[in-house]
Enzyme design. Structure first.
Site, PDB file in Angstrom:
ATOM      1  N   SER A  43       6.787 -56.250  78.848  1.00 32.26           N
ATOM      2  CA  SER A  43       6.089 -54.988  78.579  1.00 32.26           C
ATOM      3  C   SER A  43       6.440 -54.557  77.164  1.00 32.26           C
ATOM      4  O   SER A  43       7.384 -55.055  76.556  1.00 32.26           O
ATOM      5  CB  SER A  43       6.510 -53.904  79.578  1.00 32.26           C
ATOM      6  OG  SER A  43       7.870 -53.511  79.359  1.00 32.26           O
ATOM      7  N   LEU A 107      11.977 -54.594  79.392  1.00 33.70           N
ATOM      8  CA  LEU A 107      11.708 -53.196  79.043  1.00 33.70           C
ATOM      9  C   LEU A 107      12.274 -52.935  77.657  1.00 33.70           C
ATOM     10  O   LEU A 107      13.429 -53.255  77.380  1.00 33.70           O
ATOM     11  CB  LEU A 107      12.366 -52.254  80.053  1.00 33.70           C
ATOM     12  CG  LEU A 107      12.267 -50.757  79.743  1.00 33.70           C
ATOM     13  CD1 LEU A 107      10.813 -50.278  79.781  1.00 33.70           C
ATOM     14  CD2 LEU A 107      13.110 -49.939  80.723  1.00 33.70           C
ATOM     15  N   ILE A 138      16.489 -56.225  78.273  1.00 29.57           N
ATOM     16  CA  ILE A 138      16.225 -55.090  77.404  1.00 29.57           C
ATOM     17  C   ILE A 138      15.690 -55.650  76.092  1.00 29.57           C
ATOM     18  O   ILE A 138      16.297 -56.530  75.481  1.00 29.57           O
ATOM     19  CB  ILE A 138      17.484 -54.254  77.164  1.00 29.57           C
ATOM     20  CG1 ILE A 138      18.098 -53.798  78.506  1.00 29.57           C
ATOM     21  CG2 ILE A 138      17.150 -53.044  76.288  1.00 29.57           C
ATOM     22  CD1 ILE A 138      17.171 -52.985  79.380  1.00 29.57           C
ATOM     23  N   LYS A 139      14.520 -55.166  75.674  1.00 22.69           N
ATOM     24  CA  LYS A 139      13.897 -55.661  74.448  1.00 22.69           C
ATOM     25  C   LYS A 139      14.415 -54.871  73.245  1.00 22.69           C
ATOM     26  O   LYS A 139      14.394 -53.637  73.244  1.00 22.69           O
ATOM     27  CB  LYS A 139      12.370 -55.538  74.517  1.00 22.69           C
ATOM     28  CG  LYS A 139      11.724 -56.508  75.482  1.00 22.69           C
ATOM     29  CD  LYS A 139      10.204 -56.355  75.524  1.00 22.69           C
ATOM     30  CE  LYS A 139       9.525 -57.043  74.388  1.00 22.69           C
ATOM     31  NZ  LYS A 139       8.046 -57.083  74.552  1.00 22.69           N
ATOM     32  N   VAL A 140      14.853 -55.621  72.242  1.00 22.84           N
ATOM     33  CA  VAL A 140      15.370 -55.037  71.009  1.00 22.84           C
ATOM     34  C   VAL A 140      14.676 -55.736  69.839  1.00 22.84           C
ATOM     35  O   VAL A 140      14.607 -56.971  69.814  1.00 22.84           O
ATOM     36  CB  VAL A 140      16.895 -55.224  70.902  1.00 22.84           C
ATOM     37  CG1 VAL A 140      17.414 -54.714  69.558  1.00 22.84           C
ATOM     38  CG2 VAL A 140      17.604 -54.505  72.052  1.00 22.84           C
TER      39      VAL A 140
END
Length: 359
Positions: A43, A107, A138-140
């Protein structure tokens, strides 16, 4: 055999680049898993902006939180986490069956933190704890500030999807941050059960390059960048440094091909999926691209570890006057700003909906 099953059997994980509550509630996502070999999901702020602003699916979730003192951003992440954790539970059997290699859902931290290392670290830790699922990435973003955060978060044992990568050099910076984080865990006597993917954006190259390149070089740069980066990925996995980490139990940071929908109507809608089939990688596809490849896609072999004709193609494009390194930097900035704009639009939409629901 379904083309998607063929692609999966060739060693590439197929992830859906979309999420919305209707996908979950209708059973559509479960059907994609069972029938279309989908083994993960990503996402981003734009996806959530379209999902929440474009439907009434989230009205009840907003209504139930009115008066609880949440900021608009806090309200968004609570709602988003409901979708993310529900999707993660659907993919959990795949995650378990693959020993934690596949079955992930992603996310993203707030795009407003793209240049804020400490803010990124703090929010990533909060989201990781709130999700409380081993198969949530976790998207960074792979910006300068983001890379520092990626090392810190990896060292803390948080699995990261590095986003907004546009070149081989961006990918290698991401891999370096991941490996430094793992090496810190080794030094601290901690396990190496931390996962990551490096998301390389593809089609945006061709949209930008076609503005200046001659016709015969259109729609060639994105695939060439993918091939060049895949060679770097294969080379890294053969390096002594990586083999030492792998011997200690580390999992590779898999290369992920993102932005794989065809933007030019003159090329097949499955163009990038066919061109970038590769073992031990991920392709995250928008829903339309996923369905198109399942219907009429073709698998024409997999990428060569030596990068094939990537350097020859990039040399021709450079000779035609395009500065590939400068464009990579430009695309990362534009991608960051686009996600930032989508996030702000999303928060504005939520504020408007909450006001209407409260009234």
């Amino acid at each position: 055999m379904n083309p998607l099953k063929s692609l999966h059997d060739a060693g590439q994980s197929i992830w859906l680049d979309n999420i919305r509550r209707e996908l979950l509630d209708s059973g559509t996502l479960a059907r994609y898993i069972s029938d279309l070999s989908v083994t993960g999901l990503t996402s981003n702020p734009t996806i959530f902006q379209h999902a929440i602003a474009g439907s009434a699916d989230y009205d009840n979730a907003m209504r139930s939180r009115i008066g609880k003192g949440l900021s608009t951003e806090e309200l968004f992440f609570e709602i988003a986490l409901e979708d993310i954790t529900a999707a993660a539970d659907l993919f959990r059997p795949i995650h378990d069956a693959t020993g934690g290699v596949d079955g992930f859902v992603s996310l993203e931290v707030s795009p407003t933190l793209a240049d804020d290392t400490e803010g990124t670290i703090a929010q990533a830790k909060r989201l990781h704890a709130a999700a409380a699922r081993p198969n949530v990435f976790i998207k960074v973003p792979g910006t300068e500030a983001g890379l520092v955060a990626i090392e810190e978060l990896t060292a803390a044992g948080i699995s990261i999807n590095v986003t907004l990568l546009f070149s081989r050099e961006h990918y290698l910076d991401s891999a370096e941050a991941f490996m430094r984080g793992l090496e810190r865990r080794v030094a601290a006597g901690q396990d190496l059960n931390v996962h990551s993917v490096a998301s390389l954006f593809i089609s945006r190259w061709d949209v930008a390059a076609s503005k200046t390149l001659p016709e015969d070089l259109h729609n060639k740069l994105g695939v060439a960048i993918g091939k060049r980066s895949f060679k770097a990925y294969c080379d890294l996995l053969e390096s002594d440094r990586w083999k030492k980490l792998a011997a200690g139990g580390a999992f590779p940071q898999r290369l992920l091909f993102a932005s794989t929908s065809a933007k030019d109507p003159r090329i097949p809608d499955t163009f990038y999926v066919t061109a970038l089939a590769a073992d031990n990688t991920v392709n995250t596809m928008p829903e339309a691209t996923l369905l198109a490849f399942g219907d009429h896609g073709k698998l024409d072999g997999v990428l060569a570890a030596d990068g094939g004709d990537a350097e020859e193609t990039i040399a021709a494009i450079t000779k035609a006057g395009l500065d590939v390194d400068a464009l990579a930097a430009q695309l990362q900035i534009e991608g960051r700003d686009s996600f930032d704009d989508s996030f702000k639009q999303l928060l504005d939409s939520i504020e408007a909906k909450v006001s209407a629901l409260a009234a």
